[in-house]
Design a protein around this motif. Structure first.
Motif, PDB file in Angstrom:
ATOM      1  N   UNK A   1       0.854  -1.190   0.000  1.00 57.82           N
ATOM      2  CA  UNK A   1       0.000   0.000   0.000  1.00 57.82           C
ATOM      3  C   UNK A   1       0.885   1.234   0.000  1.00 57.82           C
ATOM      4  N   UNK A   2       0.444   2.265  -0.707  1.00 53.83           N
ATOM      5  CA  UNK A   2       1.192   3.511  -0.793  1.00 53.83           C
ATOM      6  C   UNK A   2       0.864   4.412   0.396  1.00 53.83           C
TER       7      UNK A   2
ATOM      8  N   UNK B   1      -8.448   3.977  -4.892  1.00 52.41           N
ATOM      9  CA  UNK B   1      -8.629   4.748  -6.124  1.00 52.41           C
ATOM     10  C   UNK B   1      -7.516   4.578  -7.140  1.00 52.41           C
ATOM     11  N   UNK B   2      -6.364   4.070  -6.702  1.00 53.49           N
ATOM     12  CA  UNK B   2      -5.269   3.830  -7.647  1.00 53.49           C
ATOM     13  C   UNK B   2      -5.620   2.750  -8.669  1.00 53.49           C
TER      14      UNK B   2
ATOM     15  N   UNK C   1      -9.537   8.535 -11.808  1.00 50.36           N
ATOM     16  CA  UNK C   1     -10.798   9.232 -12.038  1.00 50.36           C
ATOM     17  C   UNK C   1     -12.015   8.556 -11.442  1.00 50.36           C
ATOM     18  N   UNK C   2     -11.812   7.493 -10.658  1.00 46.96           N
ATOM     19  CA  UNK C   2     -12.959   6.797 -10.053  1.00 46.96           C
ATOM     20  C   UNK C   2     -13.666   7.712  -9.055  1.00 46.96           C
ATOM     21  N   UNK C   3     -14.983   7.612  -9.000  1.00 47.72           N
ATOM     22  CA  UNK C   3     -15.773   8.444  -8.086  1.00 47.72           C
ATOM     23  C   UNK C   3     -15.769   7.834  -6.681  1.00 47.72           C
TER      24      UNK C   3
ATOM     25  N   UNK D   1      -9.026  -2.562  -4.792  1.00 51.31           N
ATOM     26  CA  UNK D   1      -8.274  -1.857  -5.832  1.00 51.31           C
ATOM     27  C   UNK D   1      -8.340  -2.615  -7.159  1.00 51.31           C
ATOM     28  N   UNK D   2      -8.188  -3.943  -7.090  1.00 47.96           N
ATOM     29  CA  UNK D   2      -8.259  -4.765  -8.297  1.00 47.96           C
ATOM     30  C   UNK D   2      -9.669  -4.773  -8.882  1.00 47.96           C
TER      31      UNK D   2
END
Length: 592
Positions: A417-418, A427-428, A432-434, A481-482
């Motif tokens: 994880x970042x 969101x990574x 642009x995901x809401x 995330x996936x």
């Protein structure tokens, strides 16, 4: 020359502004020595107040102009220098992003950190040194030398006699600077390495009481840097006694000779004063000009290391004119694939495999059998030395990295994880995901409930590599995330390994949703996780030895999969086939 060519031209405007300011400084420095003749001749001898006032105004103007020019030089030089540092760091990082995984496996992260940070600053330092020394200092020396020659040619020749001797002394110092700088940078990299290991492995350090060992390692690295820094400081300072001695002798001779001339002739006091002031003012810039090679050589080690990164051949290259991969079914095919990490040591041998679209294919086998390597090749982290890999009939070497990676999602055993919030990490998966989409996939990944219990919900900082979360929580965020990526191909590297029963159950449920109607490639350590796989591929020593459904493989008497299955399910405590040795002797030991 390359450093100047790559950077000076791009920032020419700011450097020209700085150079013009330096030329003004040089001119005013010469003027301040020149005006001393009038100060002596008109103030001391003529005693004319009108002339005294004019000379006073002239002195004030000279120093005011010099002050503003010094400000302009410093500002414009800093502006250009800061821009160079930023640009070099962007260039280095951009080059690192182009490199393949093989490059990172052969290069330590601490070494890269030194190159991105310190070496970029070395580039700025060298250009600043070159500009200030060869413009401001050199022209100051030239202007003052012109004053000296005009006022008294003979005394100028006497003063200039020390130049060759100073040059010889500086050359001797220069020989040792380069070696010390290289060793200092390697020691700085060791300090960074120890710090990285400390932050990442602090639990292991505490658990095994390694605090004293780590302190000794850090102490040695710091001591090495300190000693080498002292050595460099000593060498850089060694030019001072050389220059001071030679300059002192020259100035003493000039004063003695000029004093003798003043006693023999009347009306030369102003010229002699102007000459001596010019000589004294020329001393400092002349010393900096003499030392410029030492300063440049100290910084050039970092610049060379910076260019090594920029010039390092790419370990994995995109085709010159790649096409976009057609996003259709997600059918994967390996044809006669052979691969080796090290020359003449093949890891995969003539692999032929069809991975059907929309189905789950599992890879099993002992450690070193080539499972992870196959996944690395499918993701094109490496290129095979033999054969080719096709996705929907297209050779992945002919398509762009971007279109290939957009087709795939990856969930590994060691979830990364970042730094940032939970929302940011999910969101990574898709730019642009809401917020609604992020929360929806979190619910599908069985992560929403625990996220809402965190101090700041979706805005909670996960910490360094998710240090504020449990292993199961990190895995569910990775699955979310996936899911958000919604790609045609999903790669799972034992996503439920080493988790508690409750977390494993939640993650299996989330993975069941994620893998539905999706091409899924699974590396399995626990055979219970792949019982519903459409195809199981059994590997040994870089070759496919068996493949089929679980039912088909269990019918093969003496088969490797049947043997692994029997070992795992007859002994409830044995659930990791990744370290199974297949020799009969070791099999008996493991079973026992």
């Amino acid at each position: 020359m390359r450093l100047l060519h790559d950077n000076f031209r791009k920032h020419a405007f700011w450097y020209i502004c700085a150079i013009l300011s330096m030329l003004v400084i040089s001119a005013t420095t010469g003027a301040s020595a020149w005006i001393m003749r009038d100060v002596v001749n008109h103030i001391i001898e003529a005693k004319d107040f009108k002339i005294i006032a004019m000379v006073s105004v002239g002195v004030a103007v000279i120093f005011i102009v010099k002050g503003f020019s010094t400000f302009a030089q410093s500002y414009f030089l800093s502006k250009a220098g800061n821009s160079i540092v930023a640009e070099q760091q962007r260039r280095i990082y951009s080059r690192l992003m182009q490199q393949g995984v093989a490059f990172y496996q052969n290069t330590s992260s601490s070494d890269l950190l030194v190159r991105v940070t310190q070496n970029a600053n070395a580039a700025r330092s060298i250009i600043d040194t070159i500009v200030t020394t060869f413009v401001r200092d050199l022209f100051s020396v030239i202007s003052l030398l012109a004053v000296m020659l005009y006022q008294n040619f003979l005394l100028s020749i006497v003063a200039l006699a020390v130049g060759p001797l100073a040059f010889i002394g500086v050359r001797q110092v220069l020989k040792r600077v380069r070696g010390l700088m290289e060793k200092e940078l390697s020691s700085i990299a060791e300090i960074i390495k120890v710090m990285q290991e400390t932050t990442i492995g602090i639990r292991v350090i505490k658990a095994f009481s390694l605090e004293e060992l780590m302190k000794r390692r850090m102490d040695k690295a710091i001591t090495d840097v300190e000693m080498r820094s002292n050595g460099i400081a000593m060498l850089e300072s060694a030019t001072n006694p050389i220059m001071e001695t030679l300059a002192g002798v020259a100035i003493a001779v000039v004063i003695c000779f000029s004093g003798y001339m003043a006693t023999q002739r009347v009306g030369v006091q102003g010229e002699l004063m102007s000459f001596i002031v010019a000589l004294l003012l020329a001393y400092e810039p002349a010393k900096r000009v003499a030392n410029v090679r030492v300063k440049i050589e100290s910084g050039m080690i970092g610049v060379r290391m910076m260019f090594e990164i920029l010039d390092h051949p790419l370990t994995l290259m995109e085709k010159e004119n790649p096409v976009d991969l057609d996003r259709s079914k997600g059918d994967v095919r390996l044809e006669h694939v052979g691969f080796s990490y090290v020359k003449d040591h093949m890891v995969l041998h003539d692999i032929n495999l069809d991975i059907p679209a929309g189905k789950m294919t599992a890879l099993v086998g002992p450690s070193g059998s080539g499972k992870s390597t196959m996944i690395n090749l499918i993701m094109r982290l490496y290129d095979p030395q033999e054969g080719r890999i096709l996705i929907d009939g297209q050779d992945i070497r002919d398509v762009s990295f971007k279109s290939l990676r957009e087709l795939m999602s990856y969930v590994g055993q060691d979830t990364f994880l970042f730094q940032g919030s939970v929302r940011y990490n999910i969101g990574l998966g898709r730019e642009g995901a809401t917020e609604e989409e992020i929360e929806q996939v979190a619910k599908l990944a069985n992560a929403h409930d625990f996220i809402m219990e965190l101090p700041n919900g979706y805005d909670t900082d996960v910490g360094d590599n998710g240090g504020n979360l449990s292993g199961g929580q990190k895995q569910r965020i990775a699955i979310a995330r996936a899911m958000l990526r919604n790609s045609e191909i999903l790669i799972l590297d034992e996503a439920t390994s080493a988790l508690d029963s409750e977390s494993e159950s939640l993650i299996k449920e989330a993975l069941a949703r994620l893998t539905t109607n999706r091409t899924t490639i699974v590396i399995a350590h626990r055979l219970s996780t792949i019982s519903r796989a459409d195809k199981i591929v059994v590997m040994k020593n870089g070759k496919i030895v068996e493949q089929g459904t679980q039912h088909q493989l269990l019918q093969i008497e003496g088969g490797l999969y049947k043997h692994l299955h029997d070992l795992q399910f007859k002994d409830p405590d044995f659930d990791d086939i990744d370290h199974v040795e297949t020799s009969s002797k070791n099999q008996k030991k493991i079973a026992k």
